[in-house]
Design an enzyme around this catalytic site. Structure first.
Site, PDB file in Angstrom:
ATOM      1  N   GLY A   9     -19.597   4.365 -29.244  1.00 33.12           N
ATOM      2  CA  GLY A   9     -18.344   4.085 -28.530  1.00 33.12           C
ATOM      3  C   GLY A   9     -17.284   3.603 -29.520  1.00 33.12           C
ATOM      4  O   GLY A   9     -16.502   2.704 -29.230  1.00 33.12           O
ATOM      5  N   GLY A  12     -13.100   3.785 -28.786  1.00 31.96           N
ATOM      6  CA  GLY A  12     -12.423   3.012 -27.747  1.00 31.96           C
ATOM      7  C   GLY A  12     -11.557   1.918 -28.336  1.00 31.96           C
ATOM      8  O   GLY A  12     -11.372   1.832 -29.554  1.00 31.96           O
ATOM      9  N   GLN A  13     -11.057   1.070 -27.433  1.00 27.68           N
ATOM     10  CA  GLN A  13     -10.090   0.039 -27.846  1.00 27.68           C
ATOM     11  C   GLN A  13     -10.708  -0.941 -28.856  1.00 27.68           C
ATOM     12  O   GLN A  13     -10.087  -1.251 -29.865  1.00 27.68           O
ATOM     13  CB  GLN A  13      -9.605  -0.731 -26.603  1.00 27.68           C
ATOM     14  CG  GLN A  13      -8.396  -1.610 -26.882  1.00 27.68           C
ATOM     15  CD  GLN A  13      -8.196  -2.691 -25.819  1.00 27.68           C
ATOM     16  OE1 GLN A  13      -9.007  -2.873 -24.930  1.00 27.68           O
ATOM     17  NE2 GLN A  13      -7.095  -3.410 -25.928  1.00 27.68           N
ATOM     18  N   ASP A  35     -19.073   8.661 -30.891  1.00 18.66           N
ATOM     19  CA  ASP A  35     -18.438   8.569 -29.568  1.00 18.66           C
ATOM     20  C   ASP A  35     -18.579   9.927 -28.899  1.00 18.66           C
ATOM     21  O   ASP A  35     -18.870  10.925 -29.560  1.00 18.66           O
ATOM     22  CB  ASP A  35     -16.952   8.179 -29.701  1.00 18.66           C
ATOM     23  CG  ASP A  35     -16.425   7.499 -28.438  1.00 18.66           C
ATOM     24  OD1 ASP A  35     -16.503   8.106 -27.353  1.00 18.66           O
ATOM     25  OD2 ASP A  35     -15.941   6.358 -28.536  1.00 18.66           O
ATOM     26  N   ILE A  36     -18.304   9.961 -27.613  1.00 26.52           N
ATOM     27  CA  ILE A  36     -18.370  11.206 -26.855  1.00 26.52           C
ATOM     28  C   ILE A  36     -17.161  12.102 -27.165  1.00 26.52           C
ATOM     29  O   ILE A  36     -17.141  13.277 -26.882  1.00 26.52           O
ATOM     30  CB  ILE A  36     -18.480  10.899 -25.338  1.00 26.52           C
ATOM     31  CG1 ILE A  36     -18.919  12.100 -24.524  1.00 26.52           C
ATOM     32  CG2 ILE A  36     -17.214  10.302 -24.774  1.00 26.52           C
ATOM     33  CD1 ILE A  36     -20.300  11.951 -23.949  1.00 26.52           C
ATOM     34  N   ARG A  37     -16.148  11.476 -27.755  1.00 25.43           N
ATOM     35  CA  ARG A  37     -14.933  12.225 -28.128  1.00 25.43           C
ATOM     36  C   ARG A  37     -14.456  11.751 -29.495  1.00 25.43           C
ATOM     37  O   ARG A  37     -14.868  10.670 -29.951  1.00 25.43           O
ATOM     38  CB  ARG A  37     -13.822  11.982 -27.106  1.00 25.43           C
ATOM     39  CG  ARG A  37     -13.478  10.516 -27.044  1.00 25.43           C
ATOM     40  CD  ARG A  37     -12.542  10.155 -25.916  1.00 25.43           C
ATOM     41  NE  ARG A  37     -12.591   8.714 -25.680  1.00 25.43           N
ATOM     42  CZ  ARG A  37     -11.760   7.822 -26.220  1.00 25.43           C
ATOM     43  NH1 ARG A  37     -10.759   8.197 -26.999  1.00 25.43           N
ATOM     44  NH2 ARG A  37     -11.888   6.534 -25.966  1.00 25.43           N
ATOM     45  N   TYR A 143     -18.686  -2.941 -12.572  1.00 23.80           N
ATOM     46  CA  TYR A 143     -18.647  -3.294 -13.990  1.00 23.80           C
ATOM     47  C   TYR A 143     -19.240  -4.689 -14.207  1.00 23.80           C
ATOM     48  O   TYR A 143     -20.092  -4.899 -15.084  1.00 23.80           O
ATOM     49  CB  TYR A 143     -17.195  -3.236 -14.449  1.00 23.80           C
ATOM     50  CG  TYR A 143     -16.935  -3.683 -15.856  1.00 23.80           C
ATOM     51  CD1 TYR A 143     -17.373  -2.938 -16.945  1.00 23.80           C
ATOM     52  CD2 TYR A 143     -16.197  -4.846 -16.111  1.00 23.80           C
ATOM     53  CE1 TYR A 143     -17.105  -3.338 -18.240  1.00 23.80           C
ATOM     54  CE2 TYR A 143     -15.913  -5.254 -17.399  1.00 23.80           C
ATOM     55  CZ  TYR A 143     -16.369  -4.502 -18.457  1.00 23.80           C
ATOM     56  OH  TYR A 143     -16.098  -4.906 -19.730  1.00 23.80           O
ATOM     57  N   LYS A 147     -22.581  -5.850 -16.263  1.00 26.30           N
ATOM     58  CA  LYS A 147     -22.541  -6.780 -17.400  1.00 26.30           C
ATOM     59  C   LYS A 147     -23.466  -7.977 -17.152  1.00 26.30           C
ATOM     60  O   LYS A 147     -24.172  -8.438 -18.057  1.00 26.30           O
ATOM     61  CB  LYS A 147     -21.105  -7.245 -17.667  1.00 26.30           C
ATOM     62  CG  LYS A 147     -20.201  -6.164 -18.254  1.00 26.30           C
ATOM     63  CD  LYS A 147     -20.677  -5.731 -19.633  1.00 26.30           C
ATOM     64  CE  LYS A 147     -19.815  -4.647 -20.244  1.00 26.30           C
ATOM     65  NZ  LYS A 147     -20.408  -4.076 -21.471  1.00 26.30           N
TER      66      LYS A 147
HETATM   67  N1  SER Z   1     -10.800  -6.080 -19.955  1.00 27.50           N
HETATM   68  C1  SER Z   1     -11.899  -5.746 -19.112  1.00 27.50           C
HETATM   69  C2  SER Z   1     -11.468  -5.110 -17.854  1.00 27.50           C
HETATM   70  O1  SER Z   1     -10.381  -5.410 -17.415  1.00 27.50           O
HETATM   71  C3  SER Z   1     -12.694  -6.980 -18.805  1.00 27.50           C
HETATM   72  O2  SER Z   1     -13.858  -6.939 -19.528  1.00 27.50           O
HETATM   73  O3  SER Z   1     -12.207  -4.385 -17.277  1.00 27.50           O
END
Ligand code: SER
Length: 317
Positions: A9, A12-13, A35-37, A143, A147
């Site tokens: 990954g 990503g950011q 990464d996938i891209r 999400y 986590k």
């Molecule tokens: N920045 C994340 C979100 O907004 C929180 O882990 O999903």
């Protein structure tokens, strides 16, 4: 000698900046991005890159073997807002990828794992101000549930199998290099882009929604800090609370007005408001500070200055 780092990954950011920072530190050859891209030019042109589906165990194992990897940073995940649209997909990506990496560590095919957790592990019943490390956790998003579950599995793999896994609960992360994808805290990045482009911003969270946030450099320092710490210093093997700054949309708007006096903010809350309402406003991260010496550096105005300075060229023709 096995000695490479694999970032899953990486485009990503967080992954983008983490990859660049680790390459600067250990040398380009030592850090394999996947990464996938494909990602930014800076990332693609500075070292190894492999296309990888984080849920494909054979492919992950193959990369670990081919590149002699001993440390994995698993940054692939579907974030809060987007995961609400694709719950099954989000659960599959977030959990399967974690199990694979934990199992590879259990089988001693790798030595060390970093896996990010989030403030999303908390929920409406959690004390919202200076949220303690150990407290009520009843997350209401897919999400957040992924986590929280992941945290328990990390602790379990450490306790039962001796897996050296380390994790932090990131707050909302703010950066200019790579845009975030699908989070509830993303308004605090969008706002800088819109301020420069249009001089105004329509915020998808309402005024007064205070959330814990952090400038990316601090987040990267924390990530590398916990990975550098001696094993015995990392006493919590689920995930550490981590705090930077806390603010609400009006405060970030006021900070932007110090540079763009006519900047205007308006409010049109959407489904993300309900998510934000269950998250903490501020975080008590004293365990991270005590155990492995964490300290944040950037406050809101310092972050605003850097964000506007670095994004400006993008919008000036
Ligand atoms: N920045 C994340 C979100 O907004 C929180 O882990 O999903």
């Amino acid at each position: 000698m096995k000695s490479r780092i694999l970032i899953i990954g990486a485009c990503g950011q967080i992954g983008t900046e983490l990859t660049i920072k680790l390459r600067q530190r250990f040398g380009n050859d030592k850090v394999v991005a996947s990464d996938i891209r494909e990602g930014s030019d800076a990332l693609m042109n500075s070292g190894h890159f492999e296309l990888l589906d984080a849920t494909d165990l054979e492919a992950v194992e193959d990369l670990i073997f081919r590149y002699k990897v001993d440390t994995v940073y698993l940054m692939a995940a579907m974030l809060s807002a987007i995961a609400e649209r694709f719950p099954a997909k989000a659960w599959h990506l977030n959990m399967t990828s974690l199990f694979h990496v934990l199992d590879l560590a259990k089988e001693q095919k790798i030595k060390k794992v970093f896996w990010p957790s989030s403030i999303a592990v908390f929920g409406a019943t959690t004390p919202a101000v200076m949220t303690p490390q150990t407290t009520i956790m009843e997350p209401s998003t897919v999400y957040g549930i992924s986590k929280q579950t992941g945290e328990r599995w990390c602790q379990y793999y450490h306790d039962k199998f001796g897996v050296d896994v380390r994790s932090i609960r990131y707050p909302g992360l703010i950066s200019y290099t790579t845009e975030p994808g699908g989070g509830t805290t993303d308004y605090a990045v969008d706002i800088y882009h819109r301020a420069l482009k249009h001089g105004q911003y329509r915020c998808f969270l309402q005024a007064g929604t205070t959330l814990p946030m952090m400038y990316m450099d601090d987040a990267i320092r924390a990530t590398i800090g916990i990975m550098d710490a001696p094993s015995e210093a990392v006493k919590i093997r689920s995930a550490y609370n981590l705090a930077g700054v806390s603010f609400e949309p009006e405060e970030i708007a006021a900070s932007i007005r110090k540079h763009i006096p006519d900047f205007e903010i308006s409010y049109e809350p959407d489904f993300r408001q309900a998510i934000a309402d269950t998250w903490p406003q501020s975080i008590d991260d004293s365990e991270a500070r005590n155990d492995w010496g964490w300290q944040h550096e950037y406050d809101l105005d310092a972050m605003t200055k850097i964000m506007l300075k670095n994004l400006k060229p993008k919008y000036t023709h």
